[in-house]
Design a protein around this motif. Structure first.
Motif, PDB file in Angstrom:
ATOM      1  N   LEU A 301       0.791  -1.506   0.136  1.00  0.00           N
ATOM      2  CA  LEU A 301      -0.093  -0.253   0.011  1.00  0.00           C
ATOM      3  C   LEU A 301       0.772   1.401   0.307  1.00  0.00           C
ATOM      4  O   LEU A 301       0.547   2.406  -0.883  1.00  0.00           O
ATOM      5  CB  LEU A 301      -0.743   0.517   1.030  1.00  0.00           C
ATOM      6  N   VAL A 302       1.702   1.637   0.311  1.00  0.00           N
ATOM      7  CA  VAL A 302       2.783   2.214   0.720  1.00  0.00           C
ATOM      8  C   VAL A 302       2.872   2.314  -0.044  1.00  0.00           C
ATOM      9  O   VAL A 302       3.712   3.533  -0.994  1.00  0.00           O
ATOM     10  CB  VAL A 302       4.196   2.470   2.179  1.00  0.00           C
ATOM     11  N   LEU A 303       3.813   1.405  -1.372  1.00  0.00           N
ATOM     12  CA  LEU A 303       5.095   1.878  -1.943  1.00  0.00           C
ATOM     13  C   LEU A 303       3.578   2.353  -3.489  1.00  0.00           C
ATOM     14  O   LEU A 303       4.272   3.080  -4.262  1.00  0.00           O
ATOM     15  CB  LEU A 303       5.304   0.797  -2.561  1.00  0.00           C
ATOM     16  N   ALA A 304       2.524   1.503  -3.227  1.00  0.00           N
ATOM     17  CA  ALA A 304       1.652   2.140  -4.185  1.00  0.00           C
ATOM     18  C   ALA A 304       1.101   3.984  -4.025  1.00  0.00           C
ATOM     19  O   ALA A 304       1.709   4.039  -4.947  1.00  0.00           O
ATOM     20  CB  ALA A 304      -0.126   1.142  -4.265  1.00  0.00           C
ATOM     21  N   SER A 305       1.250   3.949  -3.145  1.00  0.00           N
ATOM     22  CA  SER A 305       1.247   5.039  -2.303  1.00  0.00           C
ATOM     23  C   SER A 305       2.037   6.035  -3.110  1.00  0.00           C
ATOM     24  O   SER A 305       1.961   7.533  -3.953  1.00  0.00           O
ATOM     25  CB  SER A 305       1.066   5.942  -1.363  1.00  0.00           C
ATOM     26  N   CYS A 306       3.337   5.688  -3.075  1.00  0.00           N
ATOM     27  CA  CYS A 306       4.621   6.313  -3.493  1.00  0.00           C
ATOM     28  C   CYS A 306       4.351   6.422  -4.986  1.00  0.00           C
ATOM     29  O   CYS A 306       5.330   7.900  -5.384  1.00  0.00           O
ATOM     30  CB  CYS A 306       5.349   6.330  -2.680  1.00  0.00           C
ATOM     31  N   ILE A 307       4.147   5.460  -5.285  1.00  0.00           N
ATOM     32  CA  ILE A 307       3.823   6.018  -6.822  1.00  0.00           C
ATOM     33  C   ILE A 307       3.554   6.333  -7.593  1.00  0.00           C
ATOM     34  O   ILE A 307       3.526   7.341  -8.311  1.00  0.00           O
ATOM     35  CB  ILE A 307       4.668   3.910  -7.609  1.00  0.00           C
ATOM     36  N   ALA A 308       2.355   6.614  -6.790  1.00  0.00           N
ATOM     37  CA  ALA A 308       0.423   7.385  -6.783  1.00  0.00           C
ATOM     38  C   ALA A 308       1.677   9.013  -7.458  1.00  0.00           C
ATOM     39  O   ALA A 308       1.539   9.821  -8.072  1.00  0.00           O
ATOM     40  CB  ALA A 308      -0.111   7.156  -6.453  1.00  0.00           C
ATOM     41  N   LEU A 309       1.948   9.024  -6.029  1.00  0.00           N
ATOM     42  CA  LEU A 309       2.990  10.441  -5.601  1.00  0.00           C
ATOM     43  C   LEU A 309       3.719  10.845  -6.528  1.00  0.00           C
ATOM     44  O   LEU A 309       3.911  12.306  -6.968  1.00  0.00           O
ATOM     45  CB  LEU A 309       2.888  10.941  -4.604  1.00  0.00           C
ATOM     46  N   TRP A 310       4.228   9.937  -6.897  1.00  0.00           N
ATOM     47  CA  TRP A 310       5.902  10.557  -7.632  1.00  0.00           C
ATOM     48  C   TRP A 310       6.061  10.058  -8.755  1.00  0.00           C
ATOM     49  O   TRP A 310       6.978  10.525  -9.858  1.00  0.00           O
ATOM     50  CB  TRP A 310       6.865   9.788  -7.201  1.00  0.00           C
ATOM     51  N   ILE A 311       4.837   9.590  -9.542  1.00  0.00           N
ATOM     52  CA  ILE A 311       4.687   9.279 -10.976  1.00  0.00           C
ATOM     53  C   ILE A 311       4.918  10.435 -12.353  1.00  0.00           C
ATOM     54  O   ILE A 311       5.934  10.455 -13.164  1.00  0.00           O
ATOM     55  CB  ILE A 311       3.607   8.178 -11.783  1.00  0.00           C
ATOM     56  N   ILE A 312       4.340  11.946 -12.017  1.00  0.00           N
ATOM     57  CA  ILE A 312       4.452  13.176 -12.709  1.00  0.00           C
ATOM     58  C   ILE A 312       5.601  13.573 -12.233  1.00  0.00           C
ATOM     59  O   ILE A 312       6.410  13.567 -13.262  1.00  0.00           O
ATOM     60  CB  ILE A 312       3.092  14.056 -11.836  1.00  0.00           C
ATOM     61  N   PRO A 313       6.280  13.701 -11.120  1.00  0.00           N
ATOM     62  CA  PRO A 313       7.620  14.786 -10.747  1.00  0.00           C
ATOM     63  C   PRO A 313       8.737  13.684 -11.297  1.00  0.00           C
ATOM     64  O   PRO A 313       9.968  14.042 -12.176  1.00  0.00           O
ATOM     65  CB  PRO A 313       7.777  14.882  -9.499  1.00  0.00           C
ATOM     66  N   ALA A 314       8.420  12.399 -11.643  1.00  0.00           N
ATOM     67  CA  ALA A 314       9.515  11.545 -12.483  1.00  0.00           C
ATOM     68  C   ALA A 314       9.402  11.412 -13.671  1.00  0.00           C
ATOM     69  O   ALA A 314      10.782  10.846 -13.995  1.00  0.00           O
ATOM     70  CB  ALA A 314       8.834   9.903 -11.791  1.00  0.00           C
ATOM     71  N   LEU A 315       8.288  12.172 -14.152  1.00  0.00           N
ATOM     72  CA  LEU A 315       8.437  11.777 -15.360  1.00  0.00           C
ATOM     73  C   LEU A 315       8.511  13.317 -15.833  1.00  0.00           C
ATOM     74  O   LEU A 315       8.235  13.522 -17.489  1.00  0.00           O
ATOM     75  CB  LEU A 315       6.942  11.132 -16.443  1.00  0.00           C
ATOM     76  N   SER A 316       8.946  14.317 -15.553  1.00  0.00           N
ATOM     77  CA  SER A 316       8.882  15.601 -15.982  1.00  0.00           C
ATOM     78  C   SER A 316      10.234  15.964 -14.886  1.00  0.00           C
ATOM     79  O   SER A 316      10.967  15.568 -14.266  1.00  0.00           O
ATOM     80  CB  SER A 316       7.860  16.795 -15.195  1.00  0.00           C
ATOM     81  N   ALA A 317      10.451  17.194 -15.581  1.00  0.00           N
ATOM     82  CA  ALA A 317      11.893  18.128 -14.288  1.00  0.00           C
ATOM     83  C   ALA A 317      11.005  19.143 -13.972  1.00  0.00           C
ATOM     84  O   ALA A 317      10.736  20.210 -14.113  1.00  0.00           O
ATOM     85  CB  ALA A 317      12.657  18.821 -15.469  1.00  0.00           C
ATOM     86  N   PRO A 318       9.853  19.137 -12.666  1.00  0.00           N
ATOM     87  CA  PRO A 318       9.551  19.927 -12.074  1.00  0.00           C
ATOM     88  C   PRO A 318       9.511  21.512 -11.474  1.00  0.00           C
ATOM     89  O   PRO A 318      10.397  21.184 -11.153  1.00  0.00           O
ATOM     90  CB  PRO A 318       8.453  19.476 -11.139  1.00  0.00           C
ATOM     91  N   ALA A 319       9.354  22.356 -11.378  1.00  0.00           N
ATOM     92  CA  ALA A 319       9.818  23.654 -11.432  1.00  0.00           C
ATOM     93  C   ALA A 319       9.533  23.575  -9.866  1.00  0.00           C
ATOM     94  O   ALA A 319       9.098  22.940  -9.271  1.00  0.00           O
ATOM     95  CB  ALA A 319       9.279  25.327 -11.894  1.00  0.00           C
TER      96      ALA A 319
END
Length: 535
Positions: A301-319
């Motif tokens: 559950l924790v790892l699924a939540s982290c993946i959901a939180l991190w998928i957007i910044p992981a695929l971009s270079a967020p300001a």
């Protein structure tokens, strides 16, 4: 490995005391941990308080964007960038923005409100990280990693919604983890849906982080009608919120989305590499928790939540991802999952050693982060540059109609000046965000003052698709504020207001230099000297 149940009153946790040459009986071990837990909690809270104090001066420029919207809302103009103009949603933290509005009426400085609120949320996170693990080593690893991680101090003091958002996602995940361990656990049917709704109004992508917890609730309690009613009610409220935003601002998503999407795409893996290196021991333990029956489901559950939180910044270079801010949203989750892994280790020396190694690694990674030295000095640097310029503009005795400004760093300068501002990056300008040429917008707005961000005292030929020579034609350079060695704010004004703006700038820039340490170099030595009152 132990497979004991999670009943804290009757469980037989591993012996987590320091080695004494003999094993204590389970009851003695349980009682001793119950006695030691308040001590660990007090120590962790004390460490957090020291860190928050040490970084108290840090308020990032973006936080002042939210404060400007909060102030306009409090003054009756609604959540808008420029009162009287079409509203634009240049913030991404609706609930956080609304939370600050009442404090404007009370005259409380909004950075203080942010810091105290975030500190309270961080203290609540510490409570969870100390009380949820079953063993001393697990709790020491989770709480120690959290409070000794330098980015924790900076993110709590930054002025943004980072800590409250992390707390909301952590709480939702903890509740869902309890359901995975015991489907009859005392979890209110409405709490996880409400937390998901709160997460989504704190950040547009916040729903993703709490969604796995809601999925667990709906599966485990699928026969409970009240759960579906609560989830449906949250969906209705969320739909009304989205519809109201769409009607008021004219767009479904915040203005910043239209500026950043497609501009900052960078799937080269740098964000993933940095996050993995920083959190390596914690992530390794969280993955190891998948291998034990008692912790497998909560860890997943924790790892699924982290993946959901991190998928957007992981695929971009967020300001504004300073000090891995977007990775920090899931940091408390990883701390807790790592603690659960240590809870299953029977050999106390192994567990204690793993906990110490994890805390040391995480603390060192925070100190060694490339932008950490810059961020601990950020408050002083901002005070003598952006804040000084904003205060200077506020000092000028110009009619309201002539108080017009254009900036790229749309935070402290617009907030402290109160001037009508064109943000020619487009984060707070609907025209630019939706395709208008910034040069054309600036020529049409014809602001009295244009501030140019530059790497030297000489303006660059262009900035954010803006033809600066055309925009600056006929304007005079009236002041230069240096934030860091290669970070300048160049202030240009029309001839009719140049003298007044220059005089105000001279006073405020001198004042800024007087109340800061005047040093430009990023470094811990400078930070420590300032904390000791030696500068």
């Amino acid at each position: 490995m132990s497979t004991a149940t999670d009943d804290r009153d009757t469980a037989d946790p591993p012996d987590e005391g320091w080695p004494t040459g003999r094993r204590r009986d389970p009851v003695t071990r349980t009682r001793r941990w119950a006695t030691d837990r308040p001590v660990l909690l007090a120590a962790a809270l004390a460490a957090l308080a020291v860190g928050v104090w040490a970084c108290w001066s840090v308020t990032v420029d973006d936080a002042y964007i939210t404060y400007r919207y909060s102030a306009n809302l409090a003054h009756g103009f609604g959540p808008t960038w420029n009162p009287g103009q079409d509203p634009v949603e240049g913030f991404t933290n609706f609930t956080w923005m609304v939370w600050h509005a009442p404090w404007v009426w009370l005259g409380v400085p909004l950075p203080v409100v942010s810091k105290l609120t975030a500190a309270g949320c961080a203290a609540a996170i510490v409570w969870v990280l100390v009380t949820e693990p079953r063993t001393r080593s697990g709790a020491a690893l989770a709480a120690g990693s959290f409070v000794l991680f330098l980015p924790t101090w900076v993110h709590v003091d930054s002025g943004l919604e980072t800590a409250p958002f992390a707390l909301v996602v952590l709480r939702a995940t903890v509740l869902a983890a309890r359901l995975l361990r015991d489907r009859d656990a005392a979890v209110r049917s409405w709490e996880i849906p409400a937390l998901l709704l709160l997460a989504g109004t704190l950040r547009p992508d916040g729903v993703l982080g709490a969604l796995p917890a809601l999925a667990v609730l709906l599966w485990v309690r699928r026969a409970d009608r009240s759960v579906w009613v609560a989830t449906g009610a949250a969906a209705v409220v969320g739909g009304v919120y989205l519809a109201a935003r769409r009607a008021y601002f004219g767009h479904l998503l915040p203005n910043t989305f239209y500026v950043k999407v497609g501009v900052e795409a960078a799937t080269d893996g740098r964000w993933i590499q940095t996050t993995a290196a920083t959190l390596l021991p914690l992530l390794a333990l969280a993955v190891a928790a998948l291998l034990r029956p008692r912790t497998a489901a909560p860890a997943a559950l924790v790892l699924a939540s982290c993946i959901a939180l991190w998928i957007i910044p992981a695929l971009s270079a967020p300001a504004m991802d300073y000090l891995s801010r977007f990775a920090w949203h899931g940091f408390p989750l990883v701390c807790l999952a790592a603690a659960w892994a240590l809870d299953t280790v029977e050999v106390r020396r192994v567990a204690a050693g793993a906990a110490a190694a994890g805390v040391v690694w995480t603390a060192a990674a925070g100190v060694l982060a490339p932008d950490a030295r810059t961020l601990v000095n950020y408050g002083d640097d901002l005070r003598r540059s952006h804040i000084a310029i904003g205060l200077a503009l506020a000092d000028t005795d110009l009619p309201a109609g002539e108080r017009t400004l254009a900036v790229t760093d749309a935070g402290a300068m617009p907030y402290f000046s109160g001037w009508r501002t064109t943000d020619y990056i487009g984060l707070n300008d609907e025209r630019i965000a939706h395709g208008a040429n910034p040069t054309d917008v600036l020529l049409a707005d014809d602001p009295q003052v244009v501030v140019v961000t530059s790497g030297s005292p000489v303006p660059p030929p262009g900035s954010w698709r803006t033809d600066l020579p055309r925009v600056l034609a006929g304007r005079e350079l009236v002041g230069v504020a240096q934030m860091r060695p290669e970070y300048f704010q160049l202030v240009f004004a029309t001839p009719d207001v140049a003298a007044q703006v220059r005089a105000a700038l001279d006073r405020r820039l001198a004042e800024g230099r007087a109340v800061t340490d005047t040093r430009l170099d990023p470094g811990y030595a400078r930070w420590i000297v300032r904390l000791l009152g030696l500068s």
